[in-house]
Design a protein around this motif. Sequence first.
Motif, PDB file in Angstrom:
ATOM      1  N   SER A  25       0.683  -1.101  -0.056  1.00 31.72           N
ATOM      2  CA  SER A  25      -0.001   0.017  -0.038  1.00 31.72           C
ATOM      3  C   SER A  25       0.883   1.243  -0.078  1.00 31.72           C
ATOM      4  CB  SER A  25      -0.801   0.021   1.243  1.00 31.72           C
ATOM      5  OG  SER A  25      -1.351   1.371   1.520  1.00 31.72           O
ATOM      6  N   THR A  26       0.601   2.028  -1.162  1.00 28.10           N
ATOM      7  CA  THR A  26       1.415   3.272  -0.934  1.00 28.10           C
ATOM      8  C   THR A  26       0.995   4.212   0.345  1.00 28.10           C
ATOM      9  OG1 THR A  26       1.281   3.428  -3.171  1.00 28.10           O
ATOM     10  CG2 THR A  26       1.835   5.554  -2.524  1.00 28.10           C
ATOM     11  N   THR A  27      -0.207   4.169   0.780  1.00 29.77           N
ATOM     12  CA  THR A  27      -0.633   4.936   1.728  1.00 29.77           C
ATOM     13  C   THR A  27       0.246   4.444   3.139  1.00 29.77           C
ATOM     14  OG1 THR A  27      -2.903   5.017   0.970  1.00 29.77           O
ATOM     15  CG2 THR A  27      -2.636   5.333   3.280  1.00 29.77           C
ATOM     16  N   HIS A  28       0.115   2.965   3.340  1.00 31.08           N
ATOM     17  CA  HIS A  28       0.891   2.457   4.394  1.00 31.08           C
ATOM     18  C   HIS A  28       2.464   3.047   4.471  1.00 31.08           C
ATOM     19  CE1 HIS A  28      -2.202  -0.935   5.484  1.00 31.08           C
ATOM     20  NE2 HIS A  28      -2.729   0.395   5.344  1.00 31.08           N
ATOM     21  N   VAL A  29       3.034   2.810   3.214  1.00 37.75           N
ATOM     22  CA  VAL A  29       4.521   3.084   3.299  1.00 37.75           C
ATOM     23  C   VAL A  29       4.664   4.540   3.369  1.00 37.75           C
ATOM     24  CG1 VAL A  29       6.480   3.041   1.402  1.00 37.75           C
ATOM     25  CG2 VAL A  29       4.765   1.084   1.592  1.00 37.75           C
ATOM     26  N   SER A  30       3.756   5.361   2.842  1.00 38.38           N
ATOM     27  CA  SER A  30       4.088   6.733   2.894  1.00 38.38           C
ATOM     28  C   SER A  30       3.892   7.317   4.292  1.00 38.38           C
ATOM     29  CB  SER A  30       3.092   7.698   2.040  1.00 38.38           C
ATOM     30  OG  SER A  30       3.113   8.821   1.882  1.00 38.38           O
ATOM     31  N   VAL A  31       2.899   6.824   4.983  1.00 34.92           N
ATOM     32  CA  VAL A  31       2.585   7.245   6.389  1.00 34.92           C
ATOM     33  C   VAL A  31       3.825   6.867   7.175  1.00 34.92           C
ATOM     34  CG1 VAL A  31       1.163   6.940   8.251  1.00 34.92           C
ATOM     35  CG2 VAL A  31       0.109   7.291   6.106  1.00 34.92           C
ATOM     36  N   GLY A  32       4.242   5.473   6.764  1.00 35.00           N
ATOM     37  CA  GLY A  32       5.160   4.860   7.434  1.00 35.00           C
ATOM     38  C   GLY A  32       6.647   5.628   7.628  1.00 35.00           C
ATOM     39  N   SER A  33       6.979   5.995   6.503  1.00 34.32           N
ATOM     40  CA  SER A  33       8.052   6.965   6.245  1.00 34.32           C
ATOM     41  C   SER A  33       7.823   8.336   6.671  1.00 34.32           C
ATOM     42  CB  SER A  33       8.129   7.097   4.529  1.00 34.32           C
ATOM     43  OG  SER A  33       8.390   6.131   3.756  1.00 34.32           O
ATOM     44  N   ILE A  34       6.815   8.870   6.618  1.00 37.94           N
ATOM     45  CA  ILE A  34       6.745  10.328   7.393  1.00 37.94           C
ATOM     46  C   ILE A  34       6.792  10.177   8.777  1.00 37.94           C
ATOM     47  CG2 ILE A  34       5.090  12.235   7.787  1.00 37.94           C
ATOM     48  CD1 ILE A  34       3.911  11.749   4.743  1.00 37.94           C
ATOM     49  N   PHE A  35       6.069   9.046   9.194  1.00 39.75           N
ATOM     50  CA  PHE A  35       6.047   8.721  10.836  1.00 39.75           C
ATOM     51  C   PHE A  35       7.561   8.637  11.250  1.00 39.75           C
ATOM     52  CE2 PHE A  35       5.680   5.897  14.516  1.00 39.75           C
ATOM     53  CZ  PHE A  35       5.116   6.809  15.334  1.00 39.75           C
ATOM     54  N   GLY A  36       8.262   7.811  10.265  1.00 40.36           N
ATOM     55  CA  GLY A  36       9.653   7.544  11.022  1.00 40.36           C
ATOM     56  C   GLY A  36      10.557   8.737  11.044  1.00 40.36           C
ATOM     57  N   ILE A  37      10.166   9.679  10.113  1.00 39.98           N
ATOM     58  CA  ILE A  37      10.900  11.206  10.178  1.00 39.98           C
ATOM     59  C   ILE A  37      10.483  11.814  11.385  1.00 39.98           C
ATOM     60  CG2 ILE A  37      10.974  13.372   9.020  1.00 39.98           C
ATOM     61  CD1 ILE A  37      12.630  11.438   7.668  1.00 39.98           C
ATOM     62  N   GLY A  38       8.987  11.794  11.562  1.00 39.61           N
ATOM     63  CA  GLY A  38       8.554  12.526  13.030  1.00 39.61           C
ATOM     64  C   GLY A  38       9.210  11.804  14.276  1.00 39.61           C
ATOM     65  N   THR A  39       9.532  10.362  14.195  1.00 36.68           N
ATOM     66  CA  THR A  39      10.082   9.803  15.216  1.00 36.68           C
ATOM     67  C   THR A  39      11.566  10.438  15.386  1.00 36.68           C
ATOM     68  OG1 THR A  39       8.918   7.758  14.719  1.00 36.68           O
ATOM     69  CG2 THR A  39      10.880   7.386  16.462  1.00 36.68           C
ATOM     70  N   VAL A  40      12.482  10.688  14.672  1.00 39.89           N
ATOM     71  CA  VAL A  40      13.679  11.139  14.837  1.00 39.89           C
ATOM     72  C   VAL A  40      13.274  12.520  15.264  1.00 39.89           C
ATOM     73  CG1 VAL A  40      15.804  11.836  13.659  1.00 39.89           C
ATOM     74  CG2 VAL A  40      14.641   9.601  12.608  1.00 39.89           C
ATOM     75  N   THR A  41      12.629  13.333  14.881  1.00 38.04           N
ATOM     76  CA  THR A  41      12.706  14.844  15.139  1.00 38.04           C
ATOM     77  C   THR A  41      11.866  14.882  16.520  1.00 38.04           C
ATOM     78  OG1 THR A  41      10.671  15.171  13.949  1.00 38.04           O
ATOM     79  CG2 THR A  41      12.916  15.732  12.747  1.00 38.04           C
ATOM     80  N   LYS A  42      11.148  13.943  16.698  1.00 35.74           N
ATOM     81  CA  LYS A  42      10.457  13.941  18.111  1.00 35.74           C
ATOM     82  C   LYS A  42       9.298  14.783  18.022  1.00 35.74           C
ATOM     83  CE  LYS A  42      14.305  12.262  20.772  1.00 35.74           C
ATOM     84  NZ  LYS A  42      15.120  12.700  22.302  1.00 35.74           N
TER      85      LYS A  42
END
Length: 372
Positions: free
Chosen positions: A319-336
């Motif tokens: 799913s492009t949705t799952h992958v895209s949300v996962g990628s954006i959330f990964g960035i948000g995890t780093v930046t807190k």
Amino acid sequence: MILILLFIAACFLAYSNGANDNFKGVATLFGSGTTNYKKAINWATITTFSGSVAAIFLAEELVKNFSGKGLVPNELIQMPIFAISIALGAAFTVFIATKIGMPISTTHSLVGALFGAGVMAIGTEFNFAKLGKTFLVPLIVSPLMAAVLSLVLYIIFRYIRKKLNITKNSGIYIDKKQEAEAIPVAAHHMSTVAKETKIKTSIHHTKLETYNGKLLGINSQKVLDSLHYLSAGIVSFARGLNDTPKIVGLLLIINTLDIKWGMIAVAITMALGGLINAKKVGVIMSKKITPMNSGQGFTANMITGLLVTTASIHGLPVSTTHVSVGSIFGIGTVTKKADPKMISKILLSWVLTLPIAAIASGLLFKLLQSIL
């Protein structure tokens, strides 16, 4: 008549898919302030349509998977009401999610609809093993992979940026808008109401981060913006490449319709859905999961594009949705800075997608079976 109904159902699914999914590839462009909504959706439309056309030549395996082959007996696949039930069950699920602003997976909806109509039609003869191996595993694993990879890649890019002496600069962008508003006012005669025009001014402050320094003698921000546009185009292209065959797979039973014309019809309808109905989901993807700058958005897009393109070529229905949300959330995890409440709402919508689509398609199959 029933084949026309199938074609309309597939187009409705394509429209819903475009409305929910088209903006996801360019969400980071809008979210980081690299461009405005109109330019972002236009870029998404062009590149998604290009991916849909490329699917004619590159995504034959996905077309076969989403026709239902291997999951149910071939006799059932040849029944138009089976395909109609799948298309409408998935389309209603995606359309409702779009209306409430939730970015869900069309792939997940289709899998649920395949399961619901299939089980309603043949019960335990349904190939549950293939459902898990071919469909569910990639859907579950892909967002986790995307989150981890984007987190790791962003840390690597940040390290390289510092080594190259490219610094971040924070600033406030002020967007001032003026709108004319007609206000009713009392007139001299009681039976008449006059209207007075009042200019309403709204000011929005947006914090933007830019990069200072040179990369190969060129301004680093300009290089990054160009790469960001390119990565957004790759994600949208990959989405068109991955999603178009899934919908066209439902049209395989229309032997009189050339598969290439089916792809083009789906591509056009998908583009219209994105242009007309994408904004609500687009804003949530861009602004509500996590704040981001252009560098972070570029990193998320790179991971999304690579994963979805690789999956498409190998016939894996991620799913492009799952992958895209996962990628954006990964960035948000780093930046807190990720919003856990929004993520929990999105995850809940993902959990509900499959059962809602399954119930809808199963009921539709029984209804159509009794009518037709």
